[in-house]
Design an enzyme around this catalytic site. Structure first.
Site, PDB file in Angstrom:
ATOM      1  N   VAL A  53      40.528  20.441   3.477  1.00 28.82           N
ATOM      2  CA  VAL A  53      41.329  19.359   2.890  1.00 28.82           C
ATOM      3  C   VAL A  53      41.733  19.841   1.494  1.00 28.82           C
ATOM      4  CG1 VAL A  53      41.257  16.986   2.036  1.00 28.82           C
ATOM      5  CG2 VAL A  53      40.133  17.578   4.205  1.00 28.82           C
TER       6      VAL A  53
ATOM      7  N   GLU B  20      15.415  19.359   6.166  1.00 29.91           N
ATOM      8  CA  GLU B  20      14.846  19.602   7.484  1.00 29.91           C
ATOM      9  C   GLU B  20      13.640  18.729   7.796  1.00 29.91           C
ATOM     10  OE1 GLU B  20      16.298  24.136   7.784  1.00 29.91           O
ATOM     11  OE2 GLU B  20      14.316  23.874   6.909  1.00 29.91           O
ATOM     12  N   ALA B  21      13.206  17.944   6.814  1.00 29.16           N
ATOM     13  CA  ALA B  21      12.083  17.036   7.071  1.00 29.16           C
ATOM     14  C   ALA B  21      12.621  15.617   7.054  1.00 29.16           C
ATOM     15  CB  ALA B  21      11.012  17.205   6.001  1.00 29.16           C
TER      16      ALA B  21
ATOM     17  N   LYS C  92       6.143  15.624  12.585  1.00 23.17           N
ATOM     18  CA  LYS C  92       5.701  15.400  11.199  1.00 23.17           C
ATOM     19  C   LYS C  92       4.964  14.063  11.150  1.00 23.17           C
ATOM     20  CE  LYS C  92       7.457  14.213   6.663  1.00 23.17           C
ATOM     21  NZ  LYS C  92       8.609  14.008   5.800  1.00 23.17           N
TER      22      LYS C  92
ATOM     23  N   THR D 144      13.939  11.815   2.061  1.00 23.23           N
ATOM     24  CA  THR D 144      14.734  10.608   2.288  1.00 23.23           C
ATOM     25  C   THR D 144      16.237  10.855   2.438  1.00 23.23           C
ATOM     26  OG1 THR D 144      14.573  10.334  -0.098  1.00 23.23           O
ATOM     27  CG2 THR D 144      13.175   8.925   1.259  1.00 23.23           C
ATOM     28  N   GLY D 145      16.690  12.126   2.322  1.00 28.50           N
ATOM     29  CA  GLY D 145      18.134  12.383   2.399  1.00 28.50           C
ATOM     30  C   GLY D 145      18.724  11.924   3.726  1.00 28.50           C
TER      31      GLY D 145
ATOM     32  N   THR E 295      25.143  17.648   7.920  1.00 26.01           N
ATOM     33  CA  THR E 295      24.305  16.670   8.621  1.00 26.01           C
ATOM     34  C   THR E 295      24.931  15.286   8.552  1.00 26.01           C
ATOM     35  OG1 THR E 295      22.433  17.976   7.847  1.00 26.01           O
ATOM     36  CG2 THR E 295      21.931  15.861   8.839  1.00 26.01           C
TER      37      THR E 295
END
Ligand code: FAD
Length: 515
Positions: free
Chosen positions: A198, A46-47, A75, A360-361, A12
């Site tokens: 890498v 996913e949120a 949401k 919060t990610g 992501t």
């Protein structure tokens, strides 16, 4: 000028970074993404947070374009279950508090106590979530709020810092599908995708990254390197040796086990919210996507084993969990001391992470790429830009850490060692003093963590009132004031919520039409 940007990692964070940089800087930079086919992405996440709207708008994407492609749902907030005691639930919605005579409605609620559930009494969204409503009418218009949307077809490119009013919702989406969608978005606009591992990172004599060494594509040089390699922190932590500051002493949850549960959404409850259900050694998330549920137990490895956690999760899900493969994850909780070192900027899990209790990610990723554009280096690599960037990133993560610590500290639940220990753990600097202030007066923007971290005082009100472990009292002045306007406003919330439940379609109906 900085021309060649090399992103390492295709999760992501890698593709959000590439897409955003491409949207912001266009053909003036060359963006290359190197992603391993062998090393999996984290596969959860996913949120989101309501501010993610700015990200999609900045990319010029409408909900109709990206939501169906990513099995996305709405949401309106988070439902917390069993954090006070078994059977108790409350919402932390994306909804600012109404103000009456200079006092937030929560203050008046404490004074007047019109009902049992503060969330249903002061917020519209608690009722909307219970009734599984969509925040949009069938014709696509947003339900009425103080937020005013741009007319259809008009794209407003804004960033987190211009957010003046609260956008009323965020999204749930399939993270793998989003990464695929953004891969197409970025590559269509010129980004180069290289699928390779890498195997080494070459530094110059100053310790700056000169090039990557890959298995099949040889050396890949660049000016600026974005480390999106996840918890590994391949470039920033491993190669440049930047230390990682752990938050483990204040937030002990260090593991998760996750399941992807296919479900028929038409038959199943589809509340437009994430649910966080407290457990003996952590909590379980439930994220309804279009066509499946993402669920997982976030727990502290010091209190239960991975096997116990998996068993609890499977019992929680029920028969639908049979035959599904569980994904066990070790989490690195904390942040890199600096996320930008020399010509390397870490974004995503390599920069830092706190448990996903407030989703919060992805907010951290969005904050990082927006800040990177705002602090984008010139050919001189002005260290002032780097230092200012590092402060903004560190403050956001430290602030969220503090807000999460409040969740455990303020939870009335204290029925085993895990929940009792949460009340005696060391607190981040300054929090003890802030909590003392909140006992006298509900949090204000001046008495919460003082730097930007995505949360406003109203979120602290929702959590403290819902968690119930810290005694709160109304402002004494309310006893001397006429409370009739406040009583009327509390009634208005009820009336409006009831009308919205009548007029809005269910989330399933709205999304089924979109799909
Ligand atoms: P990863 O997904 O780990 O991707 C790393 C990438 O680097 C991969 O593509 C890999 O192939 C590549 N890579 C690694 N090494 C090499 C190499 N040597 N060569 C080439 N490529 C390499 N966030 C939210 O906002 N909401 C949530 O609800 C949420 N829930 C979460 C639940 C859990 C249990 C966890 C752990 C995280 C959650 N997050 C959530 C956070 C979210 O998952 C991450 O922020 C997001 O997925 C970004 O991950 P990433 O891209 O940084 O790392």
């Amino acid at each position: 000028m900085i021309k060649n940007i090399v992103v390492v990692g295709g999760g992501t964070s890698g593709w959000m970074s590439a897409a955003y940089l491409q949207a912001a800087l266009g053909a003036n930079v060359n963006v290359t993404v190197v992603e391993s086919k062998r090393i999996q992405t984290i596969g959860v996440g996913e949120a989101t947070f309501s501010t993610v709207r700015h990200f999609f708008e900045y990319l010029g994407l409408s909900e109709h374009e990206w939501m169906p492609a990513c099995n996305a749902t709405y949401k309106l907030g988070i439902r917390f279950e069993n954090w006070r005691h078994q059977g108790h639930a409350f919402y932390h919605p994306f909804e600012r508090l109404r103000i009456v005579d200079g006092f937030p409605l929560t203050d008046w609620w404490l004074k007047q106590q019109p009902g049992e559930r503060f969330d249903h009494d002061v917020f519209l969204m608690a009722t909307m979530c219970d009734a599984q409503r969509s925040p949009r009418h069938m014709d696509g218009t947003l339900f009425e709020q103080d937020f005013v949307e741009a007319p259809a077809g008009v794209t407003e490119r804004s960033t987190l810092s211009e957010q003046k009013t609260q956008f009323p919702y965020a999204y749930h989406f399939d993270a793998a599908l989003l990464a695929r969608f953004l891969t197409k978005y970025a590559t269509d606009r010129g980004a180069r995708q290289i699928e390779d591992d890498v195997v080494d990172v070459a530094l110059d004599e100053r310790g700056w990254i000169r090039h990557l060494v890959t298995k099949e594509h040889g050396e890949i040089a660049g000016d600026l390197f974005i480390d999106c390699t996840g918890f590994r922190g391949l470039l920033l932590n491993q190669k440049l040796g930047e230390p990682f500051i752990s938050y483990q002493d204040t937030l002990p949850n260090d593991s998760a086990v996750a399941l992807r549960v296919p479900v028929d959404m038409e038959k199943r409850l589809m509340r437009p919210c994430t649910t966080a259900t407290a457990q003996d050694a952590g909590w379980i998330w439930t994220i309804p996507l279009f066509g499946r549920i993402g669920t997982g137990y976030v727990y502290a490895g010091d209190y239960i084993s991975p096997e116990e956690a998996e068993r609890t999760l499977r019992e929680f899900v029920g028969p639908e969990a049979e035959d599904l493969e569980a994904n066990h994850i070790r989490m690195r909780i904390g942040r890199s001391r600096n996320s930008w070192v020399n010509n390397c900027v870490a974004v995503g899990l390599s920069s830092g992470f706190v448990e996903p209790l407030e989703s919060t990610g992805i907010f951290f990723i969005q904050n990082a790429v927006e800040q990177l554009v705002k602090h984008f280096p010139d050919g001189d690599w002005d260290p002032g830009l780097r230092d200012s960037y590092n402060k903004a990133i560190a403050h956001a993560m430290d602030g969220v850490r503090e807000f999460l610590v409040v969740h455990y500290l303020a939870a009335a639940r204290a029925d085993n060692d895990y929940w009792r220990d949460a009340k005696t753990r060391p607190l981040p600097d300054g929090l003890a003093e802030r909590v003392e202030q909140w006992r006298s007066k509900l949090p204000t923007e001046q008495t919460i963590y003082p730097r930007y971290h995505g949360f406003e005082a109203y979120s602290y009100h929702a959590m403290l009132l819902g968690l119930g472990g810290i005694p709160l009292k109304p402002a004494p002045a309310l006893s001397l004031m006429d409370g009739s306007l406040a009583a009327k406003e509390l009634q208005t919330v009820q009336d409006q919520a009831r009308a919205l439940v009548q007029s809005l379609p269910s989330q399933y109906e709205y999304l089924a039409q979109m799909h």
